[in-house]
Write a protein that holds these residues in place. Structure first.
Motif, PDB file in Angstrom:
ATOM      1  N   THR A  83       8.664  33.664  36.023  1.00  0.00           N
ATOM      2  CA  THR A  83       8.340  32.293  35.636  1.00  0.00           C
ATOM      3  C   THR A  83       6.905  32.253  35.110  1.00  0.00           C
ATOM      4  N   GLY A  84       6.719  31.568  33.983  1.00  0.00           N
ATOM      5  CA  GLY A  84       5.392  31.462  33.402  1.00  0.00           C
ATOM      6  C   GLY A  84       5.044  32.571  32.432  1.00  0.00           C
ATOM      7  N   SER A  85       6.009  33.433  32.116  1.00  0.00           N
ATOM      8  CA  SER A  85       5.737  34.555  31.211  1.00  0.00           C
ATOM      9  C   SER A  85       6.089  34.239  29.764  1.00  0.00           C
ATOM     10  N   VAL A 205      21.110  30.501  26.873  1.00  0.00           N
ATOM     11  CA  VAL A 205      21.611  30.155  28.200  1.00  0.00           C
ATOM     12  C   VAL A 205      20.494  30.423  29.209  1.00  0.00           C
ATOM     13  N   ASP A 206      19.907  29.370  29.732  1.00  0.00           N
ATOM     14  CA  ASP A 206      18.804  29.512  30.679  1.00  0.00           C
ATOM     15  C   ASP A 206      19.341  29.586  32.104  1.00  0.00           C
ATOM     16  N   ILE A 238      21.414  34.370  23.721  1.00  0.00           N
ATOM     17  CA  ILE A 238      20.194  34.772  24.418  1.00  0.00           C
ATOM     18  C   ILE A 238      20.276  34.248  25.849  1.00  0.00           C
ATOM     19  N   GLY A 239      20.166  35.131  26.817  1.00  0.00           N
ATOM     20  CA  GLY A 239      20.172  34.739  28.219  1.00  0.00           C
ATOM     21  C   GLY A 239      18.777  34.857  28.804  1.00  0.00           C
ATOM     22  N   LEU A 240      18.418  33.921  29.671  1.00  0.00           N
ATOM     23  CA  LEU A 240      17.093  33.910  30.286  1.00  0.00           C
ATOM     24  C   LEU A 240      17.226  33.837  31.799  1.00  0.00           C
ATOM     25  N   SER A 241      16.397  34.612  32.487  1.00  0.00           N
ATOM     26  CA  SER A 241      16.397  34.546  33.944  1.00  0.00           C
ATOM     27  C   SER A 241      15.152  35.220  34.497  1.00  0.00           C
ATOM     28  N   GLN A 274       5.813  37.854  39.670  1.00  0.00           N
ATOM     29  CA  GLN A 274       4.441  37.630  39.255  1.00  0.00           C
ATOM     30  C   GLN A 274       3.506  38.371  40.198  1.00  0.00           C
ATOM     31  N   PRO A 275       2.399  38.932  39.691  1.00  0.00           N
ATOM     32  CA  PRO A 275       1.423  39.555  40.589  1.00  0.00           C
ATOM     33  C   PRO A 275       0.823  38.513  41.524  1.00  0.00           C
TER      34      PRO A 275
END
Length: 298
Positions: A83-85, A205-206, A238-241, A274-275
């Protein structure tokens, strides 16, 4: 499950080698060089899009770099990133670039080119709002560069959409349609709805992990196949995850299969965590059941 093609990042090389050791047929590491992780990816876009991106973000993230390379080649792609990338923009910007090019050349018609599907209505509403800033920013940048870009329109179609807005979508289809699996199905069941969808070139597709292995996902998979049959040109999927674990299974769910087996799907793995930056602070005075004033000040 049939193997999928994998574009890996440097920090995932170990996992890539492990998968190859298990007998899976993924890409070689030379694919990293062909993709060009460090190249200025926005240069492939229209000057208005590239200039806006540089001024707004500076440089692309890893997910965007690899994602744009695959999407621009017309390949179905699963993008996994924290998330946030910037993975949502990675999915949208190539399609927006195509809309901008049409607009500059005077060929931007009232046809829906991008369909964004989210299992969460609230997320779809957020995406619609968040798209306005990039679209208006690109339009302003184009004008500054001497190009006139007619407004690129978005619309939200869910179960909460009013009858007035639904009629507006049918009467003048938006360039970007944001919807849910259920509303996409309803559009596919009506003549006017199919007319809105027939010109789609990209389907995003999110939160795809939330749809794998359940009835909503099976329902969406059927709708995506119906959409393929409807469109003149098969849309790029396009798939997002951020939380995919069974990568091959999710990739196969995204692209489906035909008589010859599973269709090819590119997988962009930019990591899923995320780091962390953890700081533990304690007051100098020893803690007790009742904190003193000095402890509260600390």
């Amino acid at each position: 499950i049939a193997p999928v093609q994998l574009a890996v990042l440097p920090r995932t090389v170990r996992r890539h080698r492990a998968r190859r050791a298990q007998g899976r047929t993924h890409d070689s590491l030379e694919h990293l060089r062909s993709v060009g992780i460090n190249e200025a990816v926005p240069d492939r876009f229209h000057p208005a899009v590239a200039t806006w991106f540089r001024e707004r973000f500076g440089a692309p993230t890893e997910a965007q770099t690899l994602g744009w390379a695959e999407i621009a080649s017309g390949r179905d792609t699963l993008i996994m990133a924290p998330t946030g990338s910037g993975k949502t923009l990675a999915a949208f910007l190539a399609g927006i670039d195509g809309l901008v090019r049409r607009a500059v050349s005077g060929e931007l018609d009232d046809v829906t080119r991008i369909i964004y599907v989210s299992p969460l209505k609230a997320l779809g509403a957020d995406v619609e709002r968040n798209l306005e800033a990039p679209l208006r920013g690109i339009e302003a940048t184009a004008m500054r560069l001497g190009a006139l870009v007619p407004p690129i329109r978005t619309a939200l179609r869910t179960g909460d959409t009013s009858q007035t807005d639904r009629a507006r979508i049918v009467r003048r289809p938006p360039h970007v349609l944001i919807t849910t699996p259920e509303s996409l199905y309803l559009l596919l069941t009506s003549d006017k709805g199919r007319g809105v969808l027939a010109g789609a070139e990209t389907v995003i597709v999110d939160e795809i992990h939330a749809l794998v292995g359940n009835k909503r996902g099976a329902h969406l998979a059927l709708s995506l196949e119906r959409l393929d049959a409807l469109c003149k040109r098969t849309p790029v999927r396009i798939g997002l995850s951020a939380t995919v674990h069974a990568v091959d299974e999710v990739a196969q769910f995204l692209v489906g299969s035909d008589g010859a087996g599973a269709r090819p799907c590119r997988v962009v793995d930019a990591g899923r965590k995320q780091p962390l930056d953890v700081v533990v602070e304690v007051p100098k005075e020893p803690l007790s059941a009742v904190a003193s004033r000095e402890a509260w000040k600390d």
